[in-house]
Enzyme design. Structure first.
Site, PDB file in Angstrom:
ATOM      1  N   ARG A  84      -8.306  26.536  -6.722  1.00 58.28           N
ATOM      2  CA  ARG A  84      -8.863  26.151  -8.026  1.00 58.28           C
ATOM      3  C   ARG A  84      -9.748  27.241  -8.609  1.00 58.28           C
ATOM      4  NH1 ARG A  84      -9.627  19.756  -6.691  1.00 58.28           N
ATOM      5  NH2 ARG A  84      -7.654  19.137  -7.651  1.00 58.28           N
ATOM      6  N   LYS A 109       2.681   3.481  -3.719  1.00 57.68           N
ATOM      7  CA  LYS A 109       2.694   2.198  -4.423  1.00 57.68           C
ATOM      8  C   LYS A 109       3.347   2.227  -5.798  1.00 57.68           C
ATOM      9  CE  LYS A 109      -1.843   1.044  -3.461  1.00 57.68           C
ATOM     10  NZ  LYS A 109      -2.921   0.426  -4.056  1.00 57.68           N
ATOM     11  N   GLY A 140      -1.319  15.130  -6.573  1.00 59.69           N
ATOM     12  CA  GLY A 140      -2.001  15.844  -5.493  1.00 59.69           C
ATOM     13  C   GLY A 140      -1.160  15.954  -4.229  1.00 59.69           C
ATOM     14  N   GLY A 179      -4.269  13.173 -11.099  1.00 61.23           N
ATOM     15  CA  GLY A 179      -4.363  12.034 -12.012  1.00 61.23           C
ATOM     16  C   GLY A 179      -4.122  12.432 -13.454  1.00 61.23           C
TER      17      GLY A 179
HETATM   18  P1  ADP Z   1       0.894  11.925  -5.494  1.00 61.49           P
HETATM   19  O1  ADP Z   1      -0.505  12.285  -5.003  1.00 61.49           O
HETATM   20  O2  ADP Z   1       1.827  13.083  -5.382  1.00 61.49           O
HETATM   21  O3  ADP Z   1       0.882  11.304  -6.856  1.00 61.49           O
HETATM   22  P2  ADP Z   1       0.828   9.384  -4.177  1.00 61.49           P
HETATM   23  O4  ADP Z   1      -0.631   9.527  -3.978  1.00 61.49           O
HETATM   24  O5  ADP Z   1       1.313   8.398  -5.152  1.00 61.49           O
HETATM   25  O6  ADP Z   1       1.465  10.824  -4.495  1.00 61.49           O
HETATM   26  O7  ADP Z   1       1.517   9.010  -2.789  1.00 61.49           O
HETATM   27  C1  ADP Z   1       1.363   9.801  -1.655  1.00 61.49           C
HETATM   28  C2  ADP Z   1       1.246   8.976  -0.410  1.00 61.49           C
HETATM   29  O8  ADP Z   1       2.322   8.079  -0.279  1.00 61.49           O
HETATM   30  C3  ADP Z   1       1.257   9.861   0.806  1.00 61.49           C
HETATM   31  O9  ADP Z   1       0.009   9.768   1.460  1.00 61.49           O
HETATM   32  C4  ADP Z   1       2.383   9.289   1.658  1.00 61.49           C
HETATM   33  O10 ADP Z   1       2.078   9.241   3.028  1.00 61.49           O
HETATM   34  C5  ADP Z   1       2.551   7.891   1.109  1.00 61.49           C
HETATM   35  N1  ADP Z   1       3.901   7.372   1.385  1.00 61.49           N
HETATM   36  C6  ADP Z   1       5.070   7.929   1.037  1.00 61.49           C
HETATM   37  N2  ADP Z   1       6.096   7.219   1.507  1.00 61.49           N
HETATM   38  C7  ADP Z   1       5.574   6.165   2.179  1.00 61.49           C
HETATM   39  C8  ADP Z   1       6.125   5.068   2.904  1.00 61.49           C
HETATM   40  N3  ADP Z   1       7.441   4.914   3.032  1.00 61.49           N
HETATM   41  N4  ADP Z   1       5.260   4.182   3.454  1.00 61.49           N
HETATM   42  C9  ADP Z   1       3.934   4.333   3.328  1.00 61.49           C
HETATM   43  N5  ADP Z   1       3.357   5.347   2.657  1.00 61.49           N
HETATM   44  C10 ADP Z   1       4.162   6.255   2.082  1.00 61.49           C
HETATM   45 MG    MG Z   2      -2.052  11.036  -4.164  1.00 66.12          MG
END
Ligand code: ADP
Ligand code: MG
Length: 396
Positions: free
Chosen positions: A38, A200, A353, A376
Site C-alpha cells: 500500500r 457467504k 481482499g 470493500g
Molecule cells: P473476498 O475478500 O475476495 O471478497 P470473501 O471475503 O467474500 O472474499 O470470502 C473469502 C473467504 O471465503 C475465505 O476466507 C475462504 O476461506 C472462504 N471460503 C471459500 N470457500 C469456502 C467454503 N466452501 N466453505 C467455507 N468457507 C469458504
Molecule cells: Mg474477504
C-alpha cells in the site's frame, strides 16, 4: 470516465496539500511492516506532489483503534519506509490535528513531507464529525484523496474534510481504480464472465444482481455456491448454507435464466470431514455427497468447466475465492482460476481482499489487467454504488 478534478490539473507549488492515503499496512507484533504494497502504491502520487513543490501533509488510518491513541496502531511505523522510498526525510507528527501539527505545518518548505498520526485516534473520524473534519482541513490549501480502499466510507478524512477544503482532487491510485473498474462496467468486452465466490451469499447479493445486468456468464464458487445448490434441491451435506437466503438464491437463479445469463455452479466438490487444514478429504459429485461432510473446494470436473468458460472470455471480473484457499488441500479451485486468468488474453479485473491474496499466492499478480487495492470499496463500486469519497471530490 472520472469527471473529477485530477492532481494532473493542479499547480502544487508552495501549496499545503492534505493528502488522504491508504497506509493501513499489516504490522507484526514488533510493529514492523510485513507487507508495504500500500505504501508503494501511493508513491506516484506522493512523488508528483513533492516534485511539483507542494508541502505534503499525509493522513491515513491504520487498523481499528477504539477512538483514542494506541501504540500498536501508530503510523510512526510507516514513516521510515516512506522516507526510504521517497529518498528524503519524512517528519512524523504527534497527532493529526491540534497546535503541534499547526506549528509543524507553518515551518514546512516546498517539497517537505509530514506524516500525520492515525486519524482514527479520534472518534470523530469514523463518525464524520464536522468539527473534526474542519480541524483536519484547517492546515491545508488543497485536498487530495488517493485512498481508494476507504472511498466507500463517508469519514471525516475521506468526505467531511471536503466541505471545508477545496479544491478536492483524485490522486493517481484513486484515478486508476476508477478507470479500470469503471470501464469494466461501462464498456465491457464480450464474452464477459464474472467469477463470484467467497464464504457467504449475503455478502455478494448486490454484486451478483449488478453484474447479472452486464455479464454473459456468471460463475459461482466458494461457500456461497452451496446455498444455490440447496435452492436447486441438491444435497450439500454439512457445507456452509445460509438457510435464510435459499429463497433469494432461487430468485437469482430464475433471474439469470430470464436474462439468458449462463450461471455455472459446482458439479463436483472436494469435501472434508471437518473444517481444518489437514482434514480427511475426498472428491465427490452431487450424486454421492456424504451427508456428514462439508465442501471446502470445487472439484476437478467443475474446475475444467470453469476454465473452459474463462478461456472463452474476453473480459473477466473476479471477486471471491472458489474454496478455502488458505488451506493448501482446498486451494486448487482458486489457484486454477488465478492461473487460467493469468494465461488468458481477457481483460482481468480482480477485487476483494481474499481474492487478491489468492492471486498473490498463485504468483500471477503481474499478469492481471487490474488488481484492486480496495476490498470493500471495489465490491461496492462493482455493485454500482456511488462511493462517498469519490462523489465528494471537485467536479472536473
Ligand atoms: P473476498 O475478500 O475476495 O471478497 P470473501 O471475503 O467474500 O472474499 O470470502 C473469502 C473467504 O471465503 C475465505 O476466507 C475462504 O476461506 C472462504 N471460503 C471459500 N470457500 C469456502 C467454503 N466452501 N466453505 C467455507 N468457507 C469458504
Ligand atoms: Mg474477504
Amino acid at each position: 470516465m472520472l469527471n473529477k478534478l485530477s492532481i494532473r490539473d493542479i499547480d502544487f507549488k508552495g501549496k499545503r496539500v492534505f493528502c488522504r492515503v491508504d497506509f493501513n499496512v499489516p504490522l507484526d507484533d514488533k510493529n514492523q511492516i510485513t507487507d508495504d504494497t500500500r505504501v508503494r502504491a501511493s508513491m506516484p502520487t506522493i512523488r508528483h506532489i513533492v516534485n511539483n513543490g507542494g508541502r505534503l501533509i499525509l493522513a491515513s488510518h491504520l487498523g481499528r483503534p477504539k477512538g483514542g491513541p494506541e501504540a500498536k496502531f501508530s503510523l510512526a511505523s510507516v514513516a521510515p519506509c516512506l522516507s526510504q522510498y521517497l529518498g528524503k526525510p519524512v517528519t512524523m507528527a504527534p497527532d493529526c490535528i491540534g497546535p503541534d501539527v499547526k506549528r509543524m505545518v507553518e515551518q514546512m518548505k516546498d517539497g517537505d513531507v509530514i506524516l500525520l498520526e492515525n486519524v482514527r485516534f479520534h472518534a470523530g473520524e469514523t463518525k464524520n464529525d464536522p468539527g473534526f473534519a474542519k480541524a483536519l482541513a484547517e492546515n491545508a490549501d488543497i485536498y487530495v484523496n488517493n485512498a481508494f480502499g476507504t472511498a466507500h466510507r463517508a469519514h471525516a478524512s475521506t468526505e467531511g474534510v471536503t466541505h471545508y477544503l477545496q479544491p478536492a482532487a483524485a490522486g493517481f491510485l484513486l484515478e486508476k481504480e476508477i478507470k479500470y473498474l469503471g470501464q469494466a462496467l461501462a464498456y465491457p468486452d464480450h464474452p464477459f464472465v464474472a467469477v463470484i465466490g467467497g464464504a457467504k451469499v449475503s455478502d455478494k447479493i448486490a454484486v451478483i444482481e449488478s453484474l447479472m445486468e452486464k455479464v454473459d456468464t456468471l460463475i459461482i464458487g466458494g461457500g456461497m455456491a452451496y446455498t444455490f445448490l440447496r435452492a436447486k434441491g441438491r444435497p450439500t451435506g454439512k457445507s456452509l448454507v445460509e438457510e435464510d437466503r435459499i429463497g433469494l438464491a432461487k430468485e437469482l437463479l430464475q433471474k439469470a435464466a430470464d436474462k439468458g445469463v449462463t450461471l455455472l455452479l459446482p458439479q463436483d466438490h472436494v469435501v472434508a470431514a471437518e473444517f481444518s487444514p489437514d482434514a480427511e478429504h475426498k472428491i465427490c459429485s452431487d450424486a454421492n455427497f456424504p451427508a456428514d461432510w462439508m465442501a471446502l473446494d470445487i472439484g476437478p470436473a467443475t474446475i475444467a468447466t470453469y476454465n473452459g468458460a474463462l478461456r472463452n472470455a474476453r473480459m473477466v471480473v473476479w471477486n471471491g475465492p472458489m474454496g478455502v484457499f488458505e488451506f493448501d488441500a482446498f486451494a486448487e479451485g482458486t489457484m486454477s482460476v488465478a492461473k487460467t486468468l493469468a494465461d488468458s488474453k481477457a481483460r482481468s479485473i480482480v477485487g476483494g481482499g481474499d481474492s487478491v491474496a489468492a492471486v498473490m499466492k498463485a504468483g500471477v499478480e503481474s499478469k492481471m489487467t487490474h488488481i484492486s487495492t480496495g476490498g470493500g470499496a471495489s465490491l461496492e463500486f462493482l455493485e454500482g454504488k456511488v462511493l462517498p469519497g469519490i462523489a465528494a471530490l471537485t467536479d472536473a
